[in-house]
Design a protein around this motif. Structure first.
Motif, mmCIF file in Angstrom:
data_model
loop_
_atom_site.group_PDB
_atom_site.id
_atom_site.type_symbol
_atom_site.label_atom_id
_atom_site.label_comp_id
_atom_site.label_asym_id
_atom_site.label_seq_id
_atom_site.Cartn_x
_atom_site.Cartn_y
_atom_site.Cartn_z
ATOM 1 N N LEU A 167 44.099 31.037 -1.911
ATOM 2 C CA LEU A 167 43.379 29.790 -2.160
ATOM 3 C C LEU A 167 42.165 29.967 -3.068
ATOM 4 C CD1 LEU A 167 43.539 28.332 1.459
ATOM 5 C CD2 LEU A 167 44.898 27.638 -0.517
ATOM 6 N N ALA A 168 41.920 31.189 -3.526
ATOM 7 C CA ALA A 168 40.721 31.447 -4.331
ATOM 8 C C ALA A 168 40.760 30.714 -5.666
ATOM 9 C CB ALA A 168 40.549 32.949 -4.550
ATOM 10 N N GLU A 169 41.908 30.712 -6.324
ATOM 11 C CA GLU A 169 41.987 30.081 -7.646
ATOM 12 C C GLU A 169 41.727 28.584 -7.558
ATOM 13 O OE1 GLU A 169 45.012 29.838 -11.488
ATOM 14 O OE2 GLU A 169 45.849 29.821 -9.452
ATOM 15 N N ILE A 170 42.341 27.931 -6.579
ATOM 16 C CA ILE A 170 42.160 26.486 -6.476
ATOM 17 C C ILE A 170 40.745 26.152 -6.024
ATOM 18 C CG2 ILE A 170 42.919 26.089 -4.094
ATOM 19 C CD1 ILE A 170 44.669 23.784 -5.409
ATOM 20 N N ALA A 171 40.109 27.041 -5.265
ATOM 21 C CA ALA A 171 38.718 26.830 -4.873
ATOM 22 C C ALA A 171 37.806 26.860 -6.090
ATOM 23 C CB ALA A 171 38.290 27.884 -3.856
ATOM 24 N N GLN A 172 38.008 27.843 -6.976
ATOM 25 C CA GLN A 172 37.182 27.937 -8.177
ATOM 26 C C GLN A 172 37.427 26.752 -9.110
ATOM 27 O OE1 GLN A 172 34.786 29.928 -8.816
ATOM 28 N NE2 GLN A 172 35.026 31.763 -7.594
ATOM 29 N N GLU A 173 38.688 26.337 -9.232
ATOM 30 C CA GLU A 173 38.990 25.185 -10.082
ATOM 31 C C GLU A 173 38.382 23.919 -9.492
ATOM 32 O OE1 GLU A 173 41.072 23.055 -13.277
ATOM 33 O OE2 GLU A 173 40.006 24.933 -12.949
ATOM 34 N N GLY A 174 38.429 23.789 -8.164
ATOM 35 C CA GLY A 174 37.801 22.632 -7.539
ATOM 36 C C GLY A 174 36.315 22.570 -7.831
ATOM 37 N N LEU A 204 35.668 21.475 -11.450
ATOM 38 C CA LEU A 204 35.882 20.044 -11.639
ATOM 39 C C LEU A 204 34.806 19.215 -10.953
ATOM 40 C CD1 LEU A 204 39.762 19.940 -11.244
ATOM 41 C CD2 LEU A 204 38.451 19.655 -13.355
ATOM 42 N N HIS A 205 34.304 19.678 -9.822
ATOM 43 C CA HIS A 205 33.196 18.963 -9.177
ATOM 44 C C HIS A 205 31.985 18.893 -10.097
ATOM 45 C CE1 HIS A 205 34.027 17.612 -5.106
ATOM 46 N NE2 HIS A 205 34.796 18.684 -4.917
ATOM 47 N N ARG A 206 31.710 19.983 -10.784
ATOM 48 C CA ARG A 206 30.569 19.965 -11.711
ATOM 49 C C ARG A 206 30.790 18.948 -12.829
ATOM 50 N NH1 ARG A 206 27.044 24.295 -11.059
ATOM 51 N NH2 ARG A 206 27.751 25.919 -9.620
ATOM 52 N N GLU A 207 32.016 18.846 -13.306
ATOM 53 C CA GLU A 207 32.317 17.850 -14.331
ATOM 54 C C GLU A 207 32.202 16.431 -13.779
ATOM 55 O OE1 GLU A 207 36.151 18.530 -15.970
ATOM 56 O OE2 GLU A 207 35.599 20.403 -16.986
#
Length: 373
Positions: free
Chosen positions: A61-68, A71-74
Protein backbone atom coordinates in the motif's frame (compact mmCIF):
# COMPACT_ATOMS: atom_id res chain seq x y z
CA UNK A 1 -35.45 5.53 -16.94
CA UNK A 2 -32.54 7.95 -17.11
CA UNK A 3 -29.27 7.72 -19.02
CA UNK A 4 -25.64 8.40 -18.15
CA UNK A 5 -22.40 7.23 -19.67
CA UNK A 6 -20.80 6.60 -16.25
CA UNK A 7 -22.63 5.79 -13.03
CA UNK A 8 -20.68 5.90 -9.76
CA UNK A 9 -22.31 4.05 -6.90
CA UNK A 10 -21.35 5.63 -3.58
CA UNK A 11 -21.00 9.24 -2.45
CA UNK A 12 -18.00 8.96 -0.16
CA UNK A 13 -14.49 10.25 -0.85
CA UNK A 14 -13.69 7.59 -3.46
CA UNK A 15 -16.91 8.06 -5.41
CA UNK A 16 -16.85 11.84 -5.55
CA UNK A 17 -13.14 12.10 -6.33
CA UNK A 18 -13.67 9.63 -9.20
CA UNK A 19 -16.43 11.91 -10.49
CA UNK A 20 -14.15 14.92 -10.12
CA UNK A 21 -11.26 13.47 -12.10
CA UNK A 22 -13.60 12.23 -14.81
CA UNK A 23 -15.22 15.65 -14.99
CA UNK A 24 -11.87 17.43 -15.35
CA UNK A 25 -11.31 15.23 -18.44
CA UNK A 26 -14.71 16.18 -19.89
CA UNK A 27 -16.62 13.04 -18.85
CA UNK A 28 -19.79 13.72 -16.86
CA UNK A 29 -21.03 11.06 -14.47
CA UNK A 30 -23.95 10.42 -12.13
CA UNK A 31 -23.06 9.70 -8.51
CA UNK A 32 -25.76 7.62 -6.82
CA UNK A 33 -25.82 7.83 -3.02
CA UNK A 34 -28.52 6.27 -0.88
CA UNK A 35 -28.13 8.73 2.00
CA UNK A 36 -26.27 12.04 1.68
CA UNK A 37 -22.88 12.85 0.21
CA UNK A 38 -20.21 12.26 2.84
CA UNK A 39 -22.74 11.05 5.39
CA UNK A 40 -20.75 8.02 6.54
CA UNK A 41 -17.03 7.44 7.13
CA UNK A 42 -15.89 10.12 4.69
CA UNK A 43 -17.81 12.72 6.66
CA UNK A 44 -16.75 11.66 10.16
CA UNK A 45 -13.15 10.55 9.67
CA UNK A 46 -10.20 12.10 11.46
CA UNK A 47 -8.59 13.09 8.18
CA UNK A 48 -5.01 12.27 9.09
CA UNK A 49 -2.64 12.03 6.12
CA UNK A 50 0.35 9.89 7.04
CA UNK A 51 1.67 7.95 4.03
CA UNK A 52 4.82 6.61 5.70
CA UNK A 53 3.23 4.45 8.39
CA UNK A 54 0.30 2.11 8.87
CA UNK A 55 -0.82 -1.34 7.80
CA UNK A 56 0.74 -2.35 4.49
CA UNK A 57 3.29 0.51 4.62
CA UNK A 58 6.02 -0.20 3.68
CA UNK A 59 4.59 -2.88 1.46
CA UNK A 60 1.81 -3.18 -1.09
CA UNK A 61 0.00 0.00 0.00
CA UNK A 62 3.03 2.31 0.07
CA UNK A 63 2.76 3.46 -3.54
CA UNK A 64 -0.91 4.38 -3.32
CA UNK A 65 -0.28 6.15 0.00
CA UNK A 66 2.39 8.36 -1.58
CA UNK A 67 0.21 9.05 -4.61
CA UNK A 68 -2.69 9.93 -2.33
CA UNK A 69 -0.54 12.45 -0.48
CA UNK A 70 0.69 13.99 -3.73
CA UNK A 71 -2.86 14.43 -4.96
CA UNK A 72 -4.03 15.85 -1.63
CA UNK A 73 -1.45 18.60 -1.98
CA UNK A 74 -2.78 19.38 -5.44
CA UNK A 75 -6.43 19.28 -4.37
CA UNK A 76 -5.71 21.58 -1.44
CA UNK A 77 -5.18 24.29 -4.05
CA UNK A 78 -7.33 23.29 -7.00
CA UNK A 79 -10.69 22.48 -5.38
CA UNK A 80 -10.48 25.46 -3.04
CA UNK A 81 -9.85 27.77 -5.99
CA UNK A 82 -12.62 26.12 -8.04
CA UNK A 83 -15.28 26.16 -5.31
CA UNK A 84 -14.33 28.61 -2.59
CA UNK A 85 -14.81 25.86 0.00
CA UNK A 86 -11.96 25.69 2.51
CA UNK A 87 -10.89 22.15 3.37
CA UNK A 88 -8.47 22.94 6.25
CA UNK A 89 -5.55 21.09 4.70
CA UNK A 90 -2.48 21.68 6.84
CA UNK A 91 0.95 20.13 7.14
CA UNK A 92 1.86 19.32 10.73
CA UNK A 93 4.24 16.85 12.41
CA UNK A 94 3.30 13.58 14.06
CA UNK A 95 4.70 11.75 17.07
CA UNK A 96 4.26 8.00 17.54
CA UNK A 97 4.86 7.23 21.22
CA UNK A 98 6.49 4.19 22.76
CA UNK A 99 5.78 3.16 26.37
CA UNK A 100 7.72 -0.12 26.33
CA UNK A 101 11.04 -1.26 24.92
CA UNK A 102 9.19 -3.55 22.49
CA UNK A 103 7.17 -0.62 21.18
CA UNK A 104 10.31 1.46 20.84
CA UNK A 105 12.08 -1.26 18.88
CA UNK A 106 9.10 -1.71 16.57
CA UNK A 107 8.89 2.02 15.83
CA UNK A 108 12.65 2.36 15.32
CA UNK A 109 12.66 -0.59 12.92
CA UNK A 110 10.61 1.47 10.48
CA UNK A 111 12.91 4.49 10.52
CA UNK A 112 15.38 3.43 7.77
CA UNK A 113 12.56 3.13 5.21
CA UNK A 114 10.76 6.26 6.43
CA UNK A 115 13.96 8.30 6.11
CA UNK A 116 14.19 7.34 2.43
CA UNK A 117 10.79 8.79 1.54
CA UNK A 118 10.99 12.16 -0.22
CA UNK A 119 9.24 15.02 1.49
CA UNK A 120 9.41 13.51 4.98
CA UNK A 121 11.92 13.72 7.84
CA UNK A 122 11.78 10.90 10.39
CA UNK A 123 13.85 10.55 13.56
CA UNK A 124 13.78 8.98 16.98
CA UNK A 125 13.26 11.27 20.00
CA UNK A 126 13.90 10.20 23.55
CA UNK A 127 11.27 11.02 26.15
CA UNK A 128 12.72 14.41 27.06
CA UNK A 129 13.00 15.42 23.40
CA UNK A 130 9.42 14.36 22.74
CA UNK A 131 8.22 16.45 25.67
CA UNK A 132 10.01 19.47 24.25
CA UNK A 133 7.73 19.13 21.22
CA UNK A 134 4.60 18.64 23.38
CA UNK A 135 5.26 19.15 27.12
CA UNK A 136 2.08 17.32 28.15
CA UNK A 137 3.28 13.96 26.84
CA UNK A 138 3.31 11.43 29.68
CA UNK A 139 6.49 10.99 31.69
CA UNK A 140 6.06 7.24 31.17
CA UNK A 141 6.68 7.60 27.43
CA UNK A 142 10.17 6.28 26.62
CA UNK A 143 10.34 8.16 23.34
CA UNK A 144 8.69 8.69 20.00
CA UNK A 145 9.23 8.59 16.27
CA UNK A 146 8.83 12.13 14.94
CA UNK A 147 7.77 12.55 11.33
CA UNK A 148 7.78 15.93 9.62
CA UNK A 149 5.69 16.24 6.46
CA UNK A 150 2.49 14.53 7.57
CA UNK A 151 -0.77 16.47 7.34
CA UNK A 152 -4.50 16.45 7.91
CA UNK A 153 -7.62 17.71 6.20
CA UNK A 154 -11.29 18.20 7.11
CA UNK A 155 -12.82 15.24 5.26
CA UNK A 156 -16.43 16.40 5.09
CA UNK A 157 -15.51 19.77 3.62
CA UNK A 158 -13.19 18.01 1.16
CA UNK A 159 -16.02 15.75 0.00
CA UNK A 160 -18.35 18.75 -0.38
CA UNK A 161 -15.72 20.68 -2.33
CA UNK A 162 -15.03 17.76 -4.67
CA UNK A 163 -18.75 17.28 -5.24
CA UNK A 164 -19.32 20.93 -6.06
CA UNK A 165 -16.29 21.06 -8.36
CA UNK A 166 -17.47 17.95 -10.21
CA UNK A 167 -21.01 19.35 -10.53
CA UNK A 168 -19.65 22.59 -11.94
CA UNK A 169 -18.04 20.51 -14.67
CA UNK A 170 -21.18 18.52 -15.51
CA UNK A 171 -21.43 15.70 -12.96
CA UNK A 172 -24.66 15.17 -11.04
CA UNK A 173 -25.76 13.52 -7.81
CA UNK A 174 -28.81 11.32 -7.49
CA UNK A 175 -30.19 9.81 -4.32
CA UNK A 176 -31.28 6.20 -4.41
CA UNK A 177 -30.42 2.67 -3.36
CA UNK A 178 -28.85 0.31 -5.88
CA UNK A 179 -30.35 -3.18 -6.03
CA UNK A 180 -28.49 -4.66 -8.99
CA UNK A 181 -26.98 -4.35 -12.45
CA UNK A 182 -28.24 -5.37 -15.87
CA UNK A 183 -25.72 -6.65 -18.38
CA UNK A 184 -25.39 -7.97 -21.88
CA UNK A 185 -22.48 -10.35 -21.88
CA UNK A 186 -19.51 -8.52 -20.43
CA UNK A 187 -21.11 -5.10 -20.77
CA UNK A 188 -23.13 -3.33 -18.04
CA UNK A 189 -26.21 -1.71 -19.57
CA UNK A 190 -28.20 -0.48 -16.57
CA UNK A 191 -27.86 0.27 -12.88
CA UNK A 192 -31.05 -0.85 -11.14
CA UNK A 193 -32.44 1.26 -8.29
CA UNK A 194 -35.28 0.59 -5.90
CA UNK A 195 -37.20 3.10 -8.00
CA UNK A 196 -36.14 3.15 -11.62
CA UNK A 197 -33.04 2.38 -13.63
CA UNK A 198 -30.15 4.32 -15.11
CA UNK A 199 -28.91 3.24 -18.52
CA UNK A 200 -25.13 3.40 -18.72
CA UNK A 201 -22.11 1.84 -20.34
CA UNK A 202 -19.72 2.11 -17.35
CA UNK A 203 -20.23 1.63 -13.61
CA UNK A 204 -17.93 2.33 -10.68
CA UNK A 205 -18.74 0.52 -7.44
CA UNK A 206 -17.45 2.62 -4.54
CA UNK A 207 -19.74 1.17 -1.89
CA UNK A 208 -17.38 1.31 1.07
CA UNK A 209 -18.29 -1.14 3.86
CA UNK A 210 -21.41 -2.18 1.94
CA UNK A 211 -19.34 -3.50 -0.98
CA UNK A 212 -20.21 -7.14 -0.28
CA UNK A 213 -23.75 -6.35 -1.48
CA UNK A 214 -22.31 -6.32 -5.00
CA UNK A 215 -21.33 -10.01 -4.79
CA UNK A 216 -24.68 -11.15 -6.18
CA UNK A 217 -24.70 -8.44 -8.87
CA UNK A 218 -21.28 -9.48 -10.12
CA UNK A 219 -21.52 -13.23 -9.42
CA UNK A 220 -18.22 -12.78 -7.62
CA UNK A 221 -17.33 -12.94 -3.91
CA UNK A 222 -16.46 -9.49 -2.55
CA UNK A 223 -14.91 -10.08 0.87
CA UNK A 224 -15.29 -6.65 2.44
CA UNK A 225 -16.63 -6.04 5.93
CA UNK A 226 -17.23 -2.94 8.08
CA UNK A 227 -14.72 -1.97 10.78
CA UNK A 228 -16.32 0.42 13.23
CA UNK A 229 -14.38 3.38 14.57
CA UNK A 230 -15.39 6.05 17.07
CA UNK A 231 -13.91 9.49 17.70
CA UNK A 232 -14.24 12.00 20.52
CA UNK A 233 -14.13 15.75 19.98
CA UNK A 234 -13.18 17.47 23.22
CA UNK A 235 -12.83 20.89 24.75
CA UNK A 236 -9.35 20.51 26.17
CA UNK A 237 -7.45 22.55 28.75
CA UNK A 238 -4.35 24.53 27.86
CA UNK A 239 -2.94 25.45 24.46
CA UNK A 240 -3.62 23.45 21.27
CA UNK A 241 -1.74 20.21 20.71
CA UNK A 242 0.51 21.25 17.79
CA UNK A 243 1.10 17.81 16.31
CA UNK A 244 -0.64 14.48 15.98
CA UNK A 245 0.25 12.42 19.07
CA UNK A 246 -0.28 8.70 18.57
CA UNK A 247 0.15 5.42 20.40
CA UNK A 248 -0.81 2.16 18.72
CA UNK A 249 -4.13 2.77 16.99
CA UNK A 250 -4.90 5.81 19.17
CA UNK A 251 -4.24 9.44 18.30
CA UNK A 252 -5.03 12.99 19.35
CA UNK A 253 -4.54 16.45 17.87
CA UNK A 254 -6.17 19.85 17.99
CA UNK A 255 -8.02 20.46 14.73
CA UNK A 256 -8.74 23.85 13.13
CA UNK A 257 -12.18 23.86 14.79
CA UNK A 258 -10.35 24.35 18.10
CA UNK A 259 -11.39 20.96 19.47
CA UNK A 260 -9.10 18.10 20.42
CA UNK A 261 -9.98 15.10 18.25
CA UNK A 262 -9.11 11.76 19.85
CA UNK A 263 -9.64 8.25 18.53
CA UNK A 264 -10.10 5.62 17.52
CA UNK A 265 -11.59 2.23 18.13
CA UNK A 266 -11.39 -0.82 15.89
CA UNK A 267 -14.62 -2.73 16.45
CA UNK A 268 -16.12 -5.75 14.73
CA UNK A 269 -19.71 -4.62 15.21
CA UNK A 270 -21.38 -5.34 11.89
CA UNK A 271 -23.25 -2.36 10.51
CA UNK A 272 -23.96 -0.75 13.87
CA UNK A 273 -23.10 2.96 13.63
CA UNK A 274 -24.20 3.97 17.14
CA UNK A 275 -21.77 5.53 19.60
CA UNK A 276 -21.11 3.67 22.83
CA UNK A 277 -20.00 4.43 26.38
CA UNK A 278 -17.44 1.62 26.13
CA UNK A 279 -15.73 3.30 23.18
CA UNK A 280 -15.81 6.64 24.96
CA UNK A 281 -14.02 5.11 27.92
CA UNK A 282 -11.49 3.26 25.74
CA UNK A 283 -10.57 6.40 23.81
CA UNK A 284 -10.46 8.47 26.97
CA UNK A 285 -8.13 6.00 28.69
CA UNK A 286 -5.72 6.01 25.75
CA UNK A 287 -5.82 9.81 25.55
CA UNK A 288 -4.94 10.21 29.22
CA UNK A 289 -2.15 7.63 28.89
CA UNK A 290 -0.60 9.75 26.12
CA UNK A 291 -1.47 13.17 27.51
CA UNK A 292 -2.38 12.96 31.23
CA UNK A 293 -3.40 16.63 31.37
CA UNK A 294 -6.38 15.74 29.16
CA UNK A 295 -8.08 14.06 32.10
CA UNK A 296 -9.83 17.42 32.50
CA UNK A 297 -11.03 17.59 28.88
CA UNK A 298 -14.78 17.57 28.26
CA UNK A 299 -16.45 15.64 25.46
CA UNK A 300 -18.32 17.92 23.06
CA UNK A 301 -19.23 15.36 20.43
CA UNK A 302 -18.79 11.63 19.84
CA UNK A 303 -19.07 10.07 16.39
CA UNK A 304 -19.00 6.58 14.94
CA UNK A 305 -18.50 5.37 11.38
CA UNK A 306 -17.78 2.21 9.42
CA UNK A 307 -14.57 1.73 7.40
CA UNK A 308 -14.37 -0.89 4.60
CA UNK A 309 -11.80 -3.63 5.20
CA UNK A 310 -11.06 -6.56 2.89
CA UNK A 311 -10.43 -9.99 4.36
CA UNK A 312 -6.75 -9.76 3.34
CA UNK A 313 -6.32 -6.11 4.35
CA UNK A 314 -5.70 -4.84 0.82
CA UNK A 315 -7.71 -2.64 -1.53
CA UNK A 316 -10.16 -3.82 -4.14
CA UNK A 317 -9.27 -1.49 -6.99
CA UNK A 318 -9.57 -1.95 -10.72
CA UNK A 319 -11.74 -3.53 -13.39
CA UNK A 320 -14.04 -6.31 -12.26
CA UNK A 321 -13.15 -9.61 -13.97
CA UNK A 322 -15.77 -10.74 -16.47
CA UNK A 323 -16.86 -7.16 -17.22
CA UNK A 324 -15.58 -4.74 -19.82
CA UNK A 325 -16.69 -1.59 -18.05
CA UNK A 326 -17.35 -2.29 -14.37
CA UNK A 327 -14.83 -1.06 -11.81
CA UNK A 328 -14.54 -1.41 -8.05
CA UNK A 329 -12.78 0.87 -5.57
CA UNK A 330 -13.01 0.04 -1.87
CA UNK A 331 -11.20 -1.48 1.11
CA UNK A 332 -9.11 1.46 2.33
CA UNK A 333 -9.92 0.87 6.00
CA UNK A 334 -8.45 3.54 8.26
CA UNK A 335 -6.59 5.16 5.35
CA UNK A 336 -9.67 6.01 3.29
CA UNK A 337 -9.14 9.76 3.26
CA UNK A 338 -5.45 9.41 2.39
CA UNK A 339 -5.97 6.76 -0.30
CA UNK A 340 -9.20 8.23 -1.70
CA UNK A 341 -7.76 10.64 -4.28
CA UNK A 342 -5.33 8.03 -5.61
CA UNK A 343 -8.10 5.43 -5.85
CA UNK A 344 -10.42 7.83 -7.66
CA UNK A 345 -7.69 8.97 -10.01
CA UNK A 346 -6.80 5.37 -10.84
CA UNK A 347 -10.43 4.55 -11.65
CA UNK A 348 -10.77 7.65 -13.81
CA UNK A 349 -7.56 6.80 -15.68
CA UNK A 350 -8.74 3.23 -16.32
CA UNK A 351 -12.03 4.50 -17.72
CA UNK A 352 -10.40 7.20 -19.84
CA UNK A 353 -7.29 5.42 -21.10
CA UNK A 354 -7.46 1.78 -20.02
CA UNK A 355 -4.35 2.12 -17.85
CA UNK A 356 -3.06 3.79 -14.72
CA UNK A 357 0.36 4.69 -13.35
CA UNK A 358 -0.23 2.62 -10.20
CA UNK A 359 0.49 -1.10 -9.88
CA UNK A 360 -2.92 -2.67 -9.19
CA UNK A 361 -2.29 -6.40 -9.60
CA UNK A 362 -2.47 -7.06 -5.85
CA UNK A 363 -5.82 -5.27 -5.63
CA UNK A 364 -7.82 -7.25 -8.19
CA UNK A 365 -11.53 -7.25 -7.23
CA UNK A 366 -11.71 -10.86 -8.43
CA UNK A 367 -9.02 -12.33 -6.19
CA UNK A 368 -11.44 -13.92 -3.72
CA UNK A 369 -13.06 -16.14 -6.35
CA UNK A 370 -12.28 -19.81 -5.89
CA UNK A 371 -10.71 -21.46 -8.92
CA UNK A 372 -12.97 -23.98 -10.64
CA UNK A 373 -12.39 -27.61 -9.71
Amino acid sequence: MTTSGVVIVGGGIVGVVSAYYLATAGVASVVVERDAIGSHASGFAYGGLSPVSGSGIPGPLAEIAQEGMRLHRELAQSVVEETGIGIDFRVRPSLALAFTEAEAQRLQAGLPWQRQQPGFAARWLDGAEARRVEPRIAEAALGAVSIEGTADVEPYRLVLALTRAAEQLGASVRHGRITGLRRQGAKVTHVVLERGEIACDTVVLALGPWSAEASSWLDLPIEVRPLKGQILRLQAPGPPVPCSVGWGHSYATTKPDGLLWAGTTEEEAGFDEETTREARDEIGDALVKMLPAMADAHVVHQTACLRPVASDGLLLLGRVPGFDSAYMATGAGRKGILFGPAMGRAVADLILTGKTRLALDAFSPGRFARPPR
